[in-house]
Design a protein around this motif. Structure first.
Motif, short mmCIF file in Angstrom:
data_model
loop_
_atom_site.label_atom_id
_atom_site.label_comp_id
_atom_site.label_asym_id
_atom_site.label_seq_id
_atom_site.Cartn_x
_atom_site.Cartn_y
_atom_site.Cartn_z
N GLU A 459 28.98 3.28 -38.78
CA GLU A 459 29.47 2.85 -40.18
C GLU A 459 30.83 3.66 -40.31
O GLU A 459 31.07 4.54 -39.74
CB GLU A 459 28.72 3.49 -41.24
N CYS A 460 31.76 3.11 -41.31
CA CYS A 460 32.89 4.02 -41.55
C CYS A 460 32.55 5.28 -42.43
O CYS A 460 31.75 5.30 -43.01
CB CYS A 460 33.83 2.98 -42.51
N PRO A 461 33.18 6.33 -41.97
CA PRO A 461 32.87 7.55 -42.59
C PRO A 461 33.36 7.64 -44.03
O PRO A 461 32.99 8.60 -44.74
CB PRO A 461 33.74 8.55 -41.58
N ASN A 462 34.44 6.88 -44.41
CA ASN A 462 34.96 6.80 -45.68
C ASN A 462 34.34 5.82 -46.68
O ASN A 462 34.53 5.82 -47.77
CB ASN A 462 36.43 6.40 -45.62
N CYS A 463 33.52 4.86 -46.13
CA CYS A 463 33.19 3.71 -47.08
C CYS A 463 31.77 3.47 -46.46
O CYS A 463 31.43 3.50 -45.64
CB CYS A 463 33.98 2.44 -46.78
N SER A 464 31.12 2.82 -47.60
CA SER A 464 29.61 2.45 -47.14
C SER A 464 29.70 1.08 -46.72
O SER A 464 29.10 0.23 -47.31
CB SER A 464 28.76 2.68 -48.40
N CYS A 477 36.98 -1.33 -36.74
CA CYS A 477 37.64 -1.26 -37.45
C CYS A 477 37.06 -1.28 -39.03
O CYS A 477 35.92 -2.08 -39.12
CB CYS A 477 38.99 -2.22 -37.88
N CYS A 478 37.43 -0.52 -39.99
CA CYS A 478 37.02 -0.70 -41.29
C CYS A 478 37.91 -1.60 -42.24
O CYS A 478 39.11 -1.49 -42.10
CB CYS A 478 36.96 0.76 -42.09
N HIS A 479 37.24 -2.95 -42.84
CA HIS A 479 37.97 -3.73 -43.61
C HIS A 479 38.45 -3.32 -44.66
O HIS A 479 38.90 -4.02 -45.62
CB HIS A 479 37.39 -5.03 -43.47
N ILE A 480 37.86 -2.01 -45.27
CA ILE A 480 38.22 -1.67 -46.64
C ILE A 480 39.48 -0.67 -46.44
O ILE A 480 40.32 -0.62 -47.27
CB ILE A 480 36.98 -0.90 -47.38
N CYS A 481 39.15 0.37 -45.64
CA CYS A 481 40.23 1.56 -45.47
C CYS A 481 40.97 1.48 -44.46
O CYS A 481 41.97 2.24 -44.19
CB CYS A 481 39.58 2.78 -45.75
N ALA A 482 40.80 0.37 -43.53
CA ALA A 482 41.54 0.37 -42.12
C ALA A 482 41.25 1.42 -41.35
O ALA A 482 42.26 1.64 -40.21
CB ALA A 482 42.99 0.27 -42.50
N HIS A 483 40.11 2.41 -41.29
CA HIS A 483 39.92 3.35 -40.56
C HIS A 483 39.64 2.74 -39.14
O HIS A 483 39.05 1.71 -38.94
CB HIS A 483 38.66 4.13 -40.94
N VAL A 484 40.06 3.45 -38.26
CA VAL A 484 39.80 2.76 -36.76
C VAL A 484 39.14 3.98 -36.00
O VAL A 484 39.31 4.96 -35.97
CB VAL A 484 41.45 2.73 -36.03
ZN ZN Z 1 36.55 2.64 -44.64
#
Ligand code: ZN
Ligand code: ADP
Length: 765
Positions: A459-464, A477-484
């Motif tokens: 999971e993304c550490p920034n988004c659920s 990749c996170c499609h919400i915040c672009a975390h890689v």
């Molecule tokens: Zn994210």
């Protein structure tokens, strides 16, 4: 004289300034000015002029920005309405009506050097060969931009400077307009003879337009928006073009709104071809986010100066200073991109209706799959429905087959990408050298990385949300915040370490790969946000597809809209129900619209089209009505559900979202807001025999108000912020937004918690 100024910092109030003697006559309502504010100099907009002020010791306006008033009084009025209805600070509303490039003025006008021929007395001069070549060119053309002249004469600026020294030419800077379409040759088009359905629709629009300009005020029709409901290819655009021509005949202009994604060169060209095909014609201006700041600046000023009378653009083009305005067209009116997802959270279609009303213009909303809201307004008599039930070329609607993927999954002991039916259909198209479009609304390779032993999901550490695996780039990749994040080789969960960690779910990359394995000789291309990085990628790939250099195009919603390819005879929708199960009351409507739109890509040529809809819930009404091309059927059953729950169009929604980094604080604040809101609802009639003192007050106005929540947002955490929501439903939204504005003004929230008010939200996440 005093000017009331709205500053570009959200303070929710206006300030008075003196107009110094040297600026008298230059400062008008709508002027952009620079004013002192504390130690700073801040830009603002004049919203009113007054003889005197209630305040003493006023400071003076420093200067006026720009030669013309930037915000016309009509657009100013519209901005005020937006501030009130959408419950946002007036400065925020005002800010959105001018493009950034115009507001900042940094782009300014571009100056270029021009070379002009000067008259010579007597015999033509004797010149060295190079200078002679330049001089000859100028004899022919009189004046040329320096860059163009040098290119044509294959020489350097030094040669031209020598001619200047001889007094034969003059070199001077001139303003030159950036024309984003300067390099394209556009072939003029003539109006097409309309078929009876089109002619009938146009006649009604034209009659309404004429009624607006008659001086006889008594005969002016009330409301008068039109909803043009016509399948793709039924000739809606041709009606727009002819209605615009009528507006020009009336001496009025037009605004055409198109969803950003459909604002392709193809679309723009159709309008330019009809109204401004020659060089130097500026009748059609284009406003959208792919223009450079300078181009946007120039296009906007062309409109403001009245040289451009027709504006084509995305959402914010509804604020274009077209004057007088005769017609507003909102194409694909059901599109959610018309809603702005940051303050001011306006819906361009609804703003279009209001603007047209203020300026006595006619609105035409067009769609193959109208929004429930607009169709409902037709049923209730607020709008006039115009229908184009057939395609212009008498082509049949494509044949839609729904494939039950539960069977396919059972047969293959896993979820396949292609059912045997779709595989077979693709094979046939390749043999017949026809083209295929495959649609899936998820980019990336796999939608999740999961450990089968312990259940761990990356999971993304920034988004659920879970991270999507991108295979080519070898990353998550996170499609919400672009975390890689890197791809783990073994399960990272403590005490697990399972090396058999797996990917699940399918994205467009995987579809492309599967096609390449199954049909190694097919030429397959993918079109999604990952492959469309550069400005002309889109145009290039579509060009290749049109030219027949691509057999199969795989893509996301980017390929769902408006494309027109006669050789596409097959469309495959990989998972039709992926959008159905979202916690959003519009999930069914969106799925119906998307399926209809994607299906419309098939069979636009001589061969009848075929569409395969793969689904795990094949009997869902959204899928079944789309299969039968039955809009009315879908509308009727969907409206029933909305009416039961008082969702739009049966009621209206306001969504309050509180967000902050501490979940406890957000939750606490949401509870506090809820308590404040409860005061708006009248107490139940039997609560006490004698009504409370405030029963006749504003609270009594909200008899039908439903408050749901607070509850965690469907996307609890996004970009490191926790989010809680409260949803309000009522029939009288103007009244509610008024009450909400008061509530917001009196509300104190902890420092780290903010609240967004979204009136008529489109995105509920
Ligand atoms: Zn994210
Ligand atoms: P829509 O906007 O509804 O998808 P268009 O206006 O793009 O439909 O029309 C589809 C095609 O049919 C276009 O190529 C257009 O030029 C053509 N067309 C439109 N009206 C007519 C007509 N009355 N006769 C012949 N062709 C037409």
């Amino acid at each position: 004289m005093i000017a009331r100024v709205s500053l570009e910092i959200a303070l929710r109030r206006e300030f008075d300034y003196l107009i110094p003697p040297e600026l008298v006559g230059q400062v008008e309502v709508g002027s952009r000015v620079q004013v002192p504010f504390g130690a700073r100099k801040i830009p603002g907009c004049v919203t009113a002029l007054a003889e005197e002020s209630a305040h003493a010791n006023l400071k003076s306006i420093i200067k006026v920005i720009g030669a013309q008033t930037m915000v016309t009084p009509k657009v100013l009025q519209l901005a005020r309405w937006i501030g009130e209805y959408y419950c946002c600070a007036p400065e925020t509303a005002l800010k959105s009506v001018l493009p950034e490039a115009v507001r900042q003025e940094a782009a300014g006008w571009r100056e270029r050097l021009y070379v002009r021929l000067l008259p010579v007395a007597g015999d033509p001069p004797k010149l060295p060969a190079r200078q002679q070549a330049v001089w000859n060119l100028l004899q022919e053309r009189r004046e040329l931009a320096m860059t163009e002249l040098l290119a044509l004469a294959h020489t350097t600026a030094a040669t031209v400077r020598k001619l200047e020294d001889l007094g034969l030419v003059a070199i001077a800077p001139q303003i030159s307009e950036r024309d984003p379409y300067a390099n394209e040759t556009i072939v003029a088009s003539l109006p097409i003879t309309l078929n009876p359905a089109q002619a009938g629709a146009l006649a009604q629009i034209v009659t309404a337009m004429d009624a607006r300009v008659t001086p006889d005020v008594a005969n002016k029709p009330a409301g008068g928006a039109f909803l043009l409901h016509g399948v793709t290819g039924s000739g809606k655009t041709e009606i727009y073009l002819q209605a615009i021509a009528h507006a020009l005949e009336q001496g009025r202009g037009a605004i055409v709104l198109v969803p950003e994604i459909a604002l392709t060169p193809q679309t723009v060209e159709r309008f330019k071809a009809r109204f401004s095909s020659g060089k130097l014609q500026t009748l059609v201006a284009v406003l959208h986010s792919h223009l450079s700041a300078g181009e946007r600046h120039d296009e906007w000023h062309k409109i403001r100066q009245g040289r451009a009378r027709i504006v084509i653009g995305a959402r914010s083009a509804i604020f274009a200073p077209v004057e007088p305005l005769g017609l507003v067209i909102v194409d694909e009116e059901h599109e959610q991109t018309y809603k702005q997802e940051e303050a001011p959270r306006y819906h361009a279609r609804d703003v279009a209706i209001v603007r047209a009303q203020m300026e006595n213009a006619v609105v035409v909303l067009g769609s193959a799959t109208p929004s429930l809201e607009s169709y409902y307004n037709c049923q209730s008599g607020k709008y006039t429905l115009l229908e184009l039930p057939e395609r212009v070329d008498d082509q049949k609607m494509p044949h839609v087959r729904v494939v039950d993927m539960r069977q396919a999954a059972h047969a293959e002991k896993g979820i396949p990408i292609f059912s045997p039916q779709l595989k077979e259909a693709i094979t046939q198209r390749l043999e017949r050298q026809e083209q295929t479009i495959l649609f899936l609304n998820r980019r990336g390779y796999s939608t999740a990385l999961q450990c089968p032993a312990c259940g761990y999901v990356a999971e993304c550490p920034n988004c659920s949300v879970s991270l999507t695996y991108h295979r080519m780039e070898q990353k998550l990749c996170c499609h919400i915040c672009a975390h890689v994040a890197p791809v783990p080789k073994i399960c990272p969960a403590e005490k697990c370490g399972n090396p058999a960690i797996r990917f699940s779910g399918t994205g467009t990359q995987k579809v492309e790969e599967a096609i390449k394995k199954l049909f190694p000789r097919a030429r397959c291309h993918r079109m999604d946000a990952d492959t469309m990085k550069r400005k002309d990628d889109y145009r290039r790939i579509l060009g290749d597809f049109r030219a027949g250099k691509i057999d199969i195009l795989v893509g996301t919603q980017m390929i769902a809209k408006g494309l027109h390819f006669p050789n596409v005879t097959l469309v495959g929708i990989i998972y039709a129900d992926s959008a159905l199960h979202q916690p959003d009351f519009r999930a069914g409507e969106r799925t119906f619209q998307l399926l209809t739109q994607v299906a419309g890509r098939a069979g636009r040529g001589d061969v009848e089209g075929e569409v395969f809809v793969q689904a795990f819930t094949p009997f869902h009404p959204a899928i079944q009505y789309a299969r039968r091309h039955d809009f009315q059927g879908f509308y009727d059953q969907e409206l029933e559900f909305r009416e039961q729950l008082k969702y739009p169009p049966a009621g209206r929604v306001a969504l309050l979202t509180l967000k902050g980094r501490s979940e406890d604080k957000v939750k606490f604040s949401a509870d506090h807001v809820k308590r404040e809101l409860d005061k708006l609802i009248p107490p139940p009639a039997n609560a006490s025999a004698s009504p409370p003192a405030n029963a006749a007050g504003p609270a009594a106005a909200f008899k039908d108000l439903i408050i749901a929540g607070p509850a965690p947002a469907p996307l609890l955490k996004a970009e490191t912020y926790y989010r809680y929501q409260i949803m309000l439903r009522t029939r009288s939204m103007s009244k509610l937004s008024h009450a909400l504005a008061k509530l917001v003004a009196g509300l104190t929230l902890p420092d780290e918690v903010t609240m967004a008010v979204d009136i008529d939200p489109v995105n509920l996440f």
